[in-house]
Design an enzyme around this catalytic site. Structure first.
Site, mmCIF file in Angstrom:
data_model
loop_
_atom_site.group_PDB
_atom_site.id
_atom_site.type_symbol
_atom_site.label_atom_id
_atom_site.label_comp_id
_atom_site.label_asym_id
_atom_site.label_seq_id
_atom_site.Cartn_x
_atom_site.Cartn_y
_atom_site.Cartn_z
ATOM 1 N N GLU A 46 -14.860 22.141 5.851
ATOM 2 C CA GLU A 46 -15.103 23.128 6.922
ATOM 3 C C GLU A 46 -15.447 24.503 6.337
ATOM 4 O OE1 GLU A 46 -12.495 22.841 10.285
ATOM 5 O OE2 GLU A 46 -12.688 20.620 10.540
ATOM 6 N N ALA B 157 -11.966 25.446 5.331
ATOM 7 C CA ALA B 157 -11.286 24.622 4.978
ATOM 8 C C ALA B 157 -12.101 23.757 3.770
ATOM 9 C CB ALA B 157 -10.644 23.646 5.966
ATOM 10 N N GLY B 158 -11.968 24.363 2.726
ATOM 11 C CA GLY B 158 -12.689 23.727 1.720
ATOM 12 C C GLY B 158 -11.588 22.872 0.659
ATOM 13 N N ARG C 83 -13.387 9.750 -6.624
ATOM 14 C CA ARG C 83 -13.989 11.012 -7.809
ATOM 15 C C ARG C 83 -14.390 10.378 -9.150
ATOM 16 N NH1 ARG C 83 -8.701 14.523 -5.462
ATOM 17 N NH2 ARG C 83 -9.965 15.901 -4.158
ATOM 18 N N GLY D 226 -35.215 25.603 -25.768
ATOM 19 C CA GLY D 226 -35.489 27.074 -25.831
ATOM 20 C C GLY D 226 -36.110 27.751 -24.625
ATOM 21 N N GLY D 227 -37.203 28.574 -24.584
ATOM 22 C CA GLY D 227 -37.918 29.130 -23.556
ATOM 23 C C GLY D 227 -38.435 28.173 -22.644
ATOM 24 N N GLU E 201 -16.210 17.369 -4.115
ATOM 25 C CA GLU E 201 -15.213 16.314 -4.003
ATOM 26 C C GLU E 201 -13.911 16.979 -4.844
ATOM 27 O OE1 GLU E 201 -16.027 12.111 -4.248
ATOM 28 O OE2 GLU E 201 -18.048 12.428 -3.649
HETATM 29 N N1 CAA Z 1 -3.260 9.452 -1.802
HETATM 30 C C1 CAA Z 1 -2.526 9.225 -0.664
HETATM 31 N N2 CAA Z 1 -1.668 10.254 0.059
HETATM 32 C C2 CAA Z 1 -1.825 11.474 -0.626
HETATM 33 C C3 CAA Z 1 -2.493 11.583 -1.974
HETATM 34 C C4 CAA Z 1 -3.197 10.561 -2.338
HETATM 35 N N3 CAA Z 1 -3.898 10.732 -3.375
HETATM 36 N N4 CAA Z 1 -2.451 12.915 -2.101
HETATM 37 C C5 CAA Z 1 -1.683 13.584 -1.250
HETATM 38 N N5 CAA Z 1 -1.294 12.571 -0.304
HETATM 39 C C6 CAA Z 1 -0.289 12.988 0.929
HETATM 40 C C7 CAA Z 1 1.072 13.339 0.503
HETATM 41 O O1 CAA Z 1 1.756 12.445 -0.168
HETATM 42 C C8 CAA Z 1 1.447 14.143 1.572
HETATM 43 O O2 CAA Z 1 2.084 13.266 2.396
HETATM 44 P P1 CAA Z 1 3.451 13.547 3.305
HETATM 45 O O3 CAA Z 1 3.027 14.771 4.392
HETATM 46 O O4 CAA Z 1 3.571 12.065 4.125
HETATM 47 O O5 CAA Z 1 4.492 13.962 2.463
HETATM 48 C C9 CAA Z 1 0.301 14.518 2.293
HETATM 49 O O6 CAA Z 1 -0.806 13.746 1.839
HETATM 50 C C10 CAA Z 1 0.015 16.061 1.799
HETATM 51 O O7 CAA Z 1 -0.101 16.345 0.539
HETATM 52 P P2 CAA Z 1 -0.021 17.566 -0.461
HETATM 53 O O8 CAA Z 1 1.089 18.321 0.026
HETATM 54 O O9 CAA Z 1 -0.284 17.182 -1.952
HETATM 55 O O10 CAA Z 1 -1.390 18.328 0.359
HETATM 56 P P3 CAA Z 1 -1.781 19.708 -0.152
HETATM 57 O O11 CAA Z 1 -2.313 20.448 1.263
HETATM 58 O O12 CAA Z 1 -1.101 20.237 -1.244
HETATM 59 O O13 CAA Z 1 -3.175 19.264 -0.794
HETATM 60 C C11 CAA Z 1 -4.895 18.784 -2.286
HETATM 61 C C12 CAA Z 1 -3.486 18.472 -1.887
HETATM 62 C C13 CAA Z 1 -4.925 17.972 -3.430
HETATM 63 C C14 CAA Z 1 -5.317 20.326 -2.727
HETATM 64 C C15 CAA Z 1 -6.059 18.445 -1.625
HETATM 65 O O14 CAA Z 1 -5.988 19.304 -0.285
HETATM 66 C C16 CAA Z 1 -7.492 18.203 -1.962
HETATM 67 O O15 CAA Z 1 -7.715 17.296 -2.712
HETATM 68 N N6 CAA Z 1 -8.301 19.271 -1.842
HETATM 69 C C17 CAA Z 1 -9.525 19.151 -2.140
HETATM 70 C C18 CAA Z 1 -10.477 18.574 -1.158
HETATM 71 C C19 CAA Z 1 -11.476 18.013 -1.278
HETATM 72 O O16 CAA Z 1 -11.749 17.342 -2.522
HETATM 73 N N7 CAA Z 1 -12.783 18.090 -0.702
HETATM 74 C C20 CAA Z 1 -13.949 17.558 -1.115
HETATM 75 C C21 CAA Z 1 -14.847 17.124 0.033
HETATM 76 S S1 CAA Z 1 -15.989 15.988 0.083
HETATM 77 C C22 CAA Z 1 -17.290 16.414 -0.670
HETATM 78 O O17 CAA Z 1 -17.364 17.346 -1.347
HETATM 79 C C23 CAA Z 1 -18.181 15.313 -0.482
HETATM 80 C C24 CAA Z 1 -19.677 15.854 -1.006
HETATM 81 O O18 CAA Z 1 -20.356 16.635 -0.356
HETATM 82 C C25 CAA Z 1 -20.266 15.000 -1.824
#
Ligand code: CAA
Length: 415
Positions: free
Chosen positions: A127, A130-131, A244, A342-343, A366
């Site tokens: 969003e 929220a990226g 990924r 190059g160019g 992603e």
């Molecule tokens: N598998 C399953 N569960 C998982 C997990 C995984 N790989 N990673 C985390 N979780 C769970 C955790 O266990 C935790 O669960 P509990 O609450 O039950 O303990 C919960 O999720 C929260 O985990 P974190 O505390 O690690 O979460 P966080 O807020 O610190 O965020 C992050 C982790 C890795 C930063 C994540 O937010 C992230 O991957 N951010 C990037 C977002 C992203 O990749 N966006 C891409 C959009 S898609 C796109 O780009 C498509 C396109 O256009 C082609």
């Protein structure tokens, strides 16, 4: 440790994709990049050649060929055009939440439609606010009777506007910390669901990236993935672990494609009475580019194999490693390829600048490569107890300050 496994079936799909890439994608890649439109003939070629069922399990109408096969296909398509490569890959991204978290009925309903190509599918997670912090999303889904009512908007929906199905992540319990979010499937044409902005992009211009808006969008409660609320963040993260390696494969394909152009050009371009390929400086560049591409390929295949063989302990770490490594390689190798041209490389009537433009987004979407390296580091830190015996070899005075911390501070530092 899981080894790299490439099945005969995966190699078959690589060959099919190679043929589609060379016969259908490459000849029209420049045109669709110029006009920034989605090439429907490419989608038809995916369908006619069965490519949209590669990763979908056999019991749901797919070929069940796995993530290695998916990566080989994405690499081949991206070698010819990064935009059409991701247009294909996003169907995997959009369907993974159903594979990861869907009920049996949901899998039987939607996966065969994706596998046959009857319906394309998109993934709506990010969003405006929220990226990287995907969990900070605001889009809401409220249960009313036997329907969920969705309100909010999503950003950077790849294939939005042309996809018929969308896996949408929304807040179903704003008061919960760990069970806030759920995944829902939304069909194109549902009242209140609109595409408001089609982005004008630096690269991957053959694929639409849009904003999707939800204004009192009502979907049956049976569209809630997994049938119970609160599992959405886990489903989204599990999806990204599977997807990924595909972005890494896109980067790999771009790097491989750019390298091939660079070698071809270096052999023909004459300067100082010799071709570029015979010059030491150019050979040094080509040597580094080729080695990086091969290292990236190894990591992509290793991560994809870990998924295919169910090596759960490694999937998250390897997916993040290969995504960040291979897409950084894509940026470096495509930039060097432009340098070798190059160019001319800077000019739009040569094919190479498109590779560099297409590569940039692979370092961002992603999950940015900075987020990937954070995920890798978290995995390394979590696994540190495996070699805690090394403490015996490290002089203790380094830790004096640390030992002086209170128990609460220690706990906070370790978490
Ligand atoms: N598998 C399953 N569960 C998982 C997990 C995984 N790989 N990673 C985390 N979780 C769970 C955790 O266990 C935790 O669960 P509990 O609450 O039950 O303990 C919960 O999720 C929260 O985990 P974190 O505390 O690690 O979460 P966080 O807020 O610190 O965020 C992050 C982790 C890795 C930063 C994540 O937010 C992230 O991957 N951010 C990037 C977002 C992203 O990749 N966006 C891409 C959009 S898609 C796109 O780009 C498509 C396109 O256009 C082609």
């Amino acid at each position: 440790m899981s080894q790299i496994v490439i099945s005969e079936e995966a190699l078959h799909w690589k060959e099919v994709a190679h043929k589609v890439a060379e016969e259908v994608v490459r000849p029209i890649a420049k045109h669709f990049d110029d006009v920034q439109e989605y090439p429907d003939e490419v989608r038809q070629a995916y369908i006619e050649n069965g490519l949209l069922g590669v990763w979908i399990p056999k019991e749901y109408g797919g070929h069940g060929a796995g993530i290695v096969a998916l990566c080989l296909v994405i690499e081949e398509l991206s070698r010819a055009c990064g935009g059409t490569g991701v247009a294909y890959a996003v169907n995997a991204l959009g369907s993974f939440p159903i594979i990861v978290g869907g009920t049996e009925d949901q899998k039987k309903l939607w996966l065969p439609q994706v596998a046959s190509g009857e319906k394309m599918i998109a993934f709506c997670l990010s969003e405006k606010f929220a990226g990287s912090d995907a969990g900070g999303m605001r889009c809401q889904a409220r249960l009313e009777g036997d329907e969920y009512v969705i309100n909010g908007e999503k950003k950077w929906t790849t294939n939005g506007g042309i996809a018929s199905l969308h896996t949408v992540f929304a807040v179903t319990d704003p008061n919960s910390k760990s069970r806030r979010i759920s995944g829902l499937v939304v069909e194109k044409g549902t009242p209140g669901f609109t595409v408001k902005k089609v982005e004008d992009k630096m690269g991957i211009r053959a694929v639409p990236v849009v904003e999707t808006h939800f204004d009192n969008v009502r979907v049956p409660a049976s569209n809630l993935l997994g049938g119970r609320p609160g599992m959405g963040f886990k489903h989204a993260m599990g999806t990204l672990d599977l997807a990924r390696p595909g972005v890494a494969a896109q980067g790999l394909g771009l790097a491989q494609g750019a390298l091939e152009y660079a070698v071809t050009y270096a052999l023909r371009r004459q300067q100082f009475g010799q071709n570029l390929a015979s010059m030491g400086v150019i050979q040094d560049m080509l040597g580094k580019m080729g080695s990086k591409v091969e290292a990236a390929r190894g990591l992509v295949l290793r991560a994809a194999t870990a998924s295919d063989v169910g090596d759960k302990a490694s999937v998250n770490r390897l997916a993040a490693m290969c995504k960040s490594f291979a897409t950084d390689v894509a940026m470096e190798v495509t930039t060097d390829a432009v340098q070798i041209f190059g160019g001319y490389g800077f000019m739009k009537d040569y094919p190479i600048e498109k590779y560099m433009r297409d590569a940039k987004i692979t370092q961002i979407y992603e999950g940015t490569n900075q987020i990937q390296r954070m995920v890798v580091a978290r995995n390394l830190i979590k696994g540190a107890s495996d070699y805690s015996y090394l403490n015996d070899y490290i002089p203790t005075e380094t830790f004096d300050t640390y030992q002086a911390l209170s128990e609460e501070e220690l706990a906070a530092a370790e978490s």
